[in-house]
Design an enzyme around this catalytic site. Structure first.
Site, short mmCIF file in Angstrom:
data_model
loop_
_atom_site.label_atom_id
_atom_site.label_comp_id
_atom_site.label_asym_id
_atom_site.label_seq_id
_atom_site.Cartn_x
_atom_site.Cartn_y
_atom_site.Cartn_z
N LEU A 1 0.77 -1.35 -0.03
CA LEU A 1 0.03 -0.03 -0.16
C LEU A 1 0.83 1.23 0.03
O LEU A 1 1.72 1.23 0.82
CB LEU A 1 -1.02 0.00 1.16
CG LEU A 1 -1.85 1.33 1.35
CD1 LEU A 1 -3.24 0.75 1.93
CD2 LEU A 1 -1.18 2.13 2.48
N ASN B 1 0.68 5.50 0.53
CA ASN B 1 -0.45 6.49 0.99
C ASN B 1 0.35 7.82 0.57
O ASN B 1 0.95 8.22 -0.41
CB ASN B 1 -1.12 6.28 1.96
CG ASN B 1 -0.49 6.12 3.43
OD1 ASN B 1 0.46 5.21 3.62
ND2 ASN B 1 -0.81 7.02 4.24
N ASP B 2 0.36 8.57 1.40
CA ASP B 2 0.94 10.22 1.17
C ASP B 2 1.90 10.22 0.79
O ASP B 2 3.14 9.82 0.96
CB ASP B 2 0.85 11.13 2.65
CG ASP B 2 -0.14 10.54 3.68
OD1 ASP B 2 -1.19 10.06 3.47
OD2 ASP B 2 0.09 11.04 4.94
N SER C 1 4.35 10.53 7.95
CA SER C 1 4.50 11.47 6.90
C SER C 1 5.40 12.65 7.43
O SER C 1 5.51 12.84 8.55
CB SER C 1 3.24 12.03 6.42
OG SER C 1 2.62 10.92 5.66
N ARG D 1 1.28 15.02 14.20
CA ARG D 1 2.12 14.53 13.09
C ARG D 1 1.90 15.29 11.82
O ARG D 1 1.47 16.32 11.71
CB ARG D 1 1.64 12.96 12.68
CG ARG D 1 0.19 12.95 12.33
CD ARG D 1 -0.31 11.48 11.99
NE ARG D 1 -1.52 11.57 11.81
CZ ARG D 1 -2.68 10.93 12.73
NH1 ARG D 1 -2.09 10.84 14.21
NH2 ARG D 1 -3.70 11.08 12.26
N ASP D 2 3.10 14.83 10.95
CA ASP D 2 3.30 15.14 9.77
C ASP D 2 3.88 16.76 9.39
O ASP D 2 3.09 17.69 8.96
CB ASP D 2 1.72 15.27 8.86
CG ASP D 2 0.86 14.05 9.01
OD1 ASP D 2 1.58 12.77 9.13
OD2 ASP D 2 -0.25 13.92 9.06
N GLU E 1 -4.84 16.40 9.14
CA GLU E 1 -3.66 15.48 8.84
C GLU E 1 -2.82 16.48 7.80
O GLU E 1 -3.31 17.27 6.90
CB GLU E 1 -3.83 14.32 8.27
CG GLU E 1 -4.55 13.45 9.55
CD GLU E 1 -4.62 11.99 9.05
OE1 GLU E 1 -4.04 11.14 9.85
OE2 GLU E 1 -5.23 11.76 8.15
C1 FRU Z 1 -2.72 10.46 6.32
C2 FRU Z 1 -1.91 9.85 7.46
C3 FRU Z 1 -0.83 10.89 8.12
C4 FRU Z 1 0.27 9.86 8.56
C5 FRU Z 1 0.22 8.71 7.59
C6 FRU Z 1 0.57 7.37 8.04
O1 FRU Z 1 -3.08 9.81 5.31
O2 FRU Z 1 -2.66 9.36 8.30
O3 FRU Z 1 -1.67 11.53 9.22
O4 FRU Z 1 1.51 10.43 8.98
O5 FRU Z 1 -1.21 8.84 7.05
O6 FRU Z 1 0.63 6.51 6.88
#
Ligand code: FRU
Length: 489
Positions: free
Chosen positions: A44, A46-47, A107, A167-168, A222
């Site tokens: 998978l 994601n970000d 992230s 986070r992020d 996020e």
């Molecule tokens: C957003 C998120 C972020 C986090 C990451 C984890 O999609 O939830 O907040 O850092 O994905 O994969």
């Protein structure tokens, strides 16, 4: 397979090469592998993370769980490109190995400083009671592409008044100082962002919460981002927990932006206008921007959403990134244009020109699976008109202008294998113009639609049969004149 906690937190090296090979084969035989989008080899994605231009190349990392189509132990996977079009898979960028990232390298962003690329990310850790402990961490990439982590996190824990949903970090430089904006949740379970400052990227001082008018706007924000265009400040973030409102907020979670005066670093106040969604489609989340050597502000998003099952899951992988889009601020709104370099993908060109009167037409040689298509509609008095792509015996994806209600409509209810239907199969937004231009980027399992040169963008995954290749144009309740060019990709 049942994705128990144990399976989600397995590390790559715990998996046999035979198991990995089987997974690769499963992914390889999936009919919906993309052809010109960044996608994971297995597992998978994601970000987008650490999007930057460094040492003559664009770098784009992403959140990655290698072992299957679920959110498990996250790595940063590294890709790079000289032209934003052809991407090279570099390999793992950040591996979650230390105590402060025991449950994932989450992230974050990147910034060049002193000849090196600094990667700032969230170390996600959980204790034996499964309580989350976030750390903000730093790693440095040198010119050879070697990435080394700092021994210790640069921000430990969470300031008072906020929960462990913290986070992020997105960093940038302003006037010889560094700033980081971090997504947070207040103790009363509402979302917001906070600001930190540093003079050396190592020592960070908490400046406070960014003061907005959105005191109750979802439960968590996020992936925040802050940048300036035309002397205005833009705060981009992905709020979770908004309720649908008319055509708005139809997805499980949203992403959008506030435009305002430049952020005041002394008071942390941000005066802004109303929240606007960046993308009107189905599958778009956690976008991140960067500014390149040509001073373009470019955004890439995750073409997917959390907590939704996708048809590729059973093939052992999920999601891709969007195409890079240049951001332009015009009349209080962000305009998104596919970066110019994408024209490099254009191959064989076919052009048609026609008049439509209460009819539906297709043209010889005008079809395909992966292409760019530009259609311009003028002189319309039809009540609706538009285009259908990936048309098969029982399948089609419709993009149209509903002139009666002044709306652009993206309808995937007949696109192919259905998913996420509980969130609806149609997306639409208000739009009025007597000239309508649709620019579509169609890949094996996605469509990105740019309306009138990026005034609105709709992004959606679709899962049609391979043989659904048709293209049809139509007008109902009147006439329209249209011209279209298609380039095979
Ligand atoms: C957003 C998120 C972020 C986090 C990451 C984890 O999609 O939830 O907040 O850092 O994905 O994969």
């Amino acid at each position: 397979m049942e994705w128990t906690r144990e399976k989600r937190y397995r590390r790559l090296e715990e998996v046999s090469s035979k198991e990995m090979q089987e997974l690769r084969e499963r992914v390889g035989s999936c009919p919906w592998r993309q052809t010109y989008h960044i996608q994971p080899e297995t597992g998978l994605l994601n970000d987008p993370n650490g999007f930057s231009y460094y040492n003559g190349e664009y770098h784009l990392f992403y959140q990655w769980f290698p072992l299957g189509p679920v959110h498990g132990l996250k790595y940063w996977y590294h890709t790079k490109s000289v032209d934003l079009v052809h991407w090279e898979n570099v390999g793992i960028g950040i591996e979650p190995a230390k105590f402060f990232e025991s449950h994932g390298a989450f992230s974050g962003s990147a910034l060049e400083y002193d000849g090196k690329l600094y990667l700032f990310y969230t170390g996600n850790s959980r204790d034996e009671n499964w309580v989350r402990h976030p750390y903000q961490c730093m790693a440095v990439m040198d010119e050879n592409g070697t990435i080394e982590k700092f021994e210790n996190p640069v921000i430990h824990g969470v300031p008072e008044g906020y929960t462990d949903h913290f986070r992020d970090p997105k960093i940038w430089e302003n006037d010889k100082r560094f700033y980081a904006i971090i997504g947070a949740q207040r103790s009363n379970a509402t979302g917001c962002v906070v600001l930190y400052e540093s003079v050396n990227l190592k020592d960070w001082e908490f400046l406070g919460e960014v003061g907005t008018e959105l005191q109750e706007f979802g439960f968590m924000w996020e992936c925040p981002d802050y940048f300036e265009l035309n002397e205005q400040g833009i705060l981009l973030f992905s709020p979770q927990g908004l309720q649908p409102e008319g055509d708005h907020y139809q997805n499980i979670y949203q992403s959008g932006y506030l435009i305002g005066d430049r952020l005041d670093f002394t008071t942390c106040e941000f005066q802004h206008t109303e929240f606007k969604e960046l993308d009107r489609g189905f599958d778009f989340y956690a976008p991140q921007t960067m500014v390149d050597h040509n001073n373009r502000r470019i955004v890439v998003g995750w073409m997917g959403l959390p907590e939704i099952e996708y048809p590729t899951d059973r093939h052992g992988w999920a999601h891709c990134l969007t195409l890079p889009r240049e951001l332009i601020l015009e009349d209080g709104k962000l305009i998104q244009r596919p970066v110019e370099e994408l024209t490099k993908l254009r191959n064989k060109e076919v052009e048609i020109e026609t008049h439509l009167t209460n009819e539906r037409k297709s043209f010889d040689g005008f079809n395909g699976v992966t292409y760019e298509l530009c259609c311009e509609f003028v002189n319309h008095d039809a009540s609706e008109f538009g285009i259908e792509v990936r048309v098969g015996e029982q399948e089609k994806t419709t993009v149209k202008y509903d002139a009666k209600h002044n709306k652009i409509v993206f309808d995937r209810s007949l696109s192919g294998e259905s998913f996420a239907e509980e969130y609806g199969t149609v997306r639409q937004c208000e739009f009025s113009s007597n000239k309508i231009k649709f620019q579509l980027f169609v890949d094996s399992s996605s469509i990105e639609l740019f309306v009138n040169d990026g005034e609105e963008v709709f992004t959606g995954r679709i899962f049609p049969k391979l043989e659904s290749k048709g293209i049809q144009v139509f007008a109902d309740g009147g006439e329209v004149k249209m011209k279209a060019i298609k380039w095979d990709y």
